[in-house]
Design an enzyme around this catalytic site. Structure first.
Site, short mmCIF file in Angstrom:
data_model
loop_
_atom_site.label_atom_id
_atom_site.label_comp_id
_atom_site.label_asym_id
_atom_site.label_seq_id
_atom_site.Cartn_x
_atom_site.Cartn_y
_atom_site.Cartn_z
N SER A 1 -118.98 53.81 -57.68
CA SER A 1 -119.13 54.71 -56.56
C SER A 1 -119.66 55.78 -56.99
CB SER A 1 -117.79 54.98 -55.81
OG SER A 1 -117.89 56.01 -54.83
N GLY A 2 -120.21 56.79 -56.14
CA GLY A 2 -120.98 58.02 -56.46
C GLY A 2 -122.39 58.02 -56.63
N HIS B 1 -108.42 56.45 -56.31
CA HIS B 1 -109.57 57.55 -56.32
C HIS B 1 -108.98 58.28 -57.65
CE1 HIS B 1 -112.63 60.57 -55.90
NE2 HIS B 1 -112.70 59.83 -54.87
N GLY C 1 -123.05 58.86 -48.86
CA GLY C 1 -124.67 59.42 -48.52
C GLY C 1 -125.59 58.09 -48.47
N LYS D 1 -118.57 59.89 -44.40
CA LYS D 1 -119.19 61.26 -44.64
C LYS D 1 -119.55 61.75 -43.26
CE LYS D 1 -119.37 60.90 -49.29
NZ LYS D 1 -118.82 61.96 -50.19
C1 RUB Z 1 -118.89 59.33 -52.97
C2 RUB Z 1 -118.05 60.16 -53.62
C3 RUB Z 1 -116.91 59.77 -54.21
C4 RUB Z 1 -117.16 59.35 -55.79
C5 RUB Z 1 -116.22 60.05 -56.74
O1 RUB Z 1 -120.05 59.88 -52.19
O2 RUB Z 1 -118.21 61.44 -53.73
O3 RUB Z 1 -115.89 60.78 -54.04
O4 RUB Z 1 -117.29 58.21 -55.73
O5 RUB Z 1 -116.77 59.45 -57.93
P1 RUB Z 1 -121.53 59.67 -52.35
P2 RUB Z 1 -116.12 58.55 -58.95
O6 RUB Z 1 -121.65 57.80 -52.06
O7 RUB Z 1 -122.18 60.13 -51.01
O8 RUB Z 1 -121.89 60.03 -53.53
O9 RUB Z 1 -116.43 57.15 -58.21
O10 RUB Z 1 -117.30 58.56 -59.96
O11 RUB Z 1 -114.71 58.98 -59.07
#
Ligand code: RUB
Length: 411
Positions: free
Chosen positions: A337-338, A267, A362, A151
């Site tokens: 993740s997310g 992804h 983050g 990031k």
């Molecule tokens: C993680 C981020 C990823 C998401 C996608 O960033 O934005 O692209 O995981 O979502 P952070 P998913 O850790 O700052 O939130 O994994 O649900 O497909």
């Protein structure tokens, strides 16, 4: 003109000869009529009777509605409705998830699940590495893999990206990756980034720490394998592809090309356009099954409700579809993740178990002690969860974790 009924209610499902789909349907029609409309449109019928349809075609290729329970219908498509061409997801999707979404008579229709007979699963090869292969590469047989997403998503130079990766590894992380919107922009050319990151990973290895970073090769279909080959030559040990924007064929092309010798991190950016509405679209479960068939080694499945992205009631099924032994393929590493931070790690392992990759963007880069501190805090949180020790307890003698919990709290 002879009329044909697609209703076979009460007849047993036959997953050995048919592709079996579960659809959730919202309609003003009777469920029988709605189900027949789907079965007809997606196999041998259309909105009216047609003189060119005969009994032989109907009997061998017509879809069968074998179940209606509440708003859920089961439609079975004969295996002969599908290409004999080797593993064609585009053709499969046009049958099980095609025109039906646009039928005006249906207010909503959502493909919730699909299962395939052996004649179709045998056309696919599945992951080359899978969850076990990734663990082997990293020498980490049991603990959850713990990673970061560099990031900000976009903006860092190749050198700054490599510095981030080095710091993340120094803090104990096993994985890092490009974010989905970074591929080959002028501020961070993919060749320079791959080389710089490979050097950082080599340094970490010399210092005794194994780590991989997934370089995002998402690009147009006719170039993706070539780009993946190039990043391998530049030193990439893992590649990433956005399956929805690039297509299942892109994952499959990368997985099946003998020149690609590294694991594929998948992804799913854009999936929310069709997974988020509980009454219309396609659930993540069929996507997960198709990614495994096509050869993804790791796949985002969300945090099952713990993080920043919305989660569906059935998301637990995605985990089972990654790791289950009901298909003839290696398992896929589920990636949670997310919105992840150290305070929700034990919540994630409680929902998903230990055979996962937990990654935070983050939740690493936002730590008050920077990326090294953030990486240490995430590693400590995973260690605590693995040992079954509450994060607050473990934080008493793990400073970075204590700072993360003070900043973001814990569940
Ligand atoms: C993680 C981020 C990823 C998401 C996608 O960033 O934005 O692209 O995981 O979502 P952070 P998913 O850790 O700052 O939130 O994994 O649900 O497909």
């Amino acid at each position: 003109m002879e009329s044909y009924s697609y209703l076979h209610l009460g007849e047993p499902e036959d997953p050995s000869e048919y592709v079996v789909c579960k659809y959730r349907v919202t309609t003003d029609l009777t469920m029988e009529k709605a189900a027949e409309a789907i079965a007809a449109e997606q196999s041998t019928g259309t909105w009216t009777g047609i003189s060119t349809l005969d009994r032989d075609i109907f009997d061998s290729l017509g879809a069968r509605v074998t179940g209606i329970e509440g708003d859920m219908i089961t439609v079975e498509y004969p295996a002969e409705d599908f290409s004999i061409e080797v593993g064609s997801v585009p053709q499969i999707l046009s049958v099980i998830a095609g025109n039906l979404f646009g039928l005006g008579a249906l207010k909503g229709v959502r493909l919730e699940d699909v299962s395939f007979p052996k004649s179709i699963t045998s056309q696919f090869k599945g992951p080359k590495f899978g969850a076990d292969g990734l663990r082997e590469i990293l020498g980490r047989p049991e603990k959850p893999l713990v990673g970061t997403i560099v990031k900000p998503k976009i903006g860092l130079s190749p050198e700054k990206t490599a510095e981030y990766v080095y710091e993340a590894g120094s803090g104990g992380l096993t994985n890092s990756k490009d974010d989905e919107t970074l591929v080959d922009q002028p501020f961070c050319p993919i060749d320079e980034r791959t080389v710089a990151v490979a050097e950082a990973l080599d340094t970490l290895e010399e210092e005794g720490h194994l780590m991989v970073h997934a370089i995002n090769v998402s690009t147009r279909g006719d170039r993706i394998v070539e780009l993946a080959e190039q990043v391998q030559e530049w030193g990439a040990k893992q590649i990433m592809v956005d399956v929805i924007t690039c297509g299942f064929g892109a994952v499959q092309a990368l997985a099946e090309d003998p020149s690609i010798k590294v694991p594929i991190h998948v992804h799913r950016t854009m999936h929310g356009a069709f997974t988020k509405d509980p009454l219309h679209g396609i659930a993540m479960l069929p996507i997960t099954k198709l990614v495994r068939m096509c050869g993804g080694d790791a796949l985002h499945i969300g945090t099952l409700g713990a993080g920043k992205m919305s989660a569906g009631a059935h998301d637990g099924g995605n985990l089972a579809a990654c790791l289950g032994d009901d298909v003839p393929y290696k398992t896929v590493m589920p990636v949670c993740s997310g919105g992840v931070h150290p305070g929700i790690v034990s919540d994630i392992t409680g929902r998903a178990g230990m055979n996962v990759q937990i990654q935070a963007g983050g939740g690493v880069a936002g730590h008050p002690d920077g990326v090294v501190g953030g990486a240490k805090a995430m590693s400590q949180a995973v260690d605590a969860a693995f040992l079954g020790i509450p994060a607050e307890e473990y934080a008493k003698d793990h400073e970075e974790l204590a700072k993360a919990l003070a900043m973001w709290g814990s569940k």
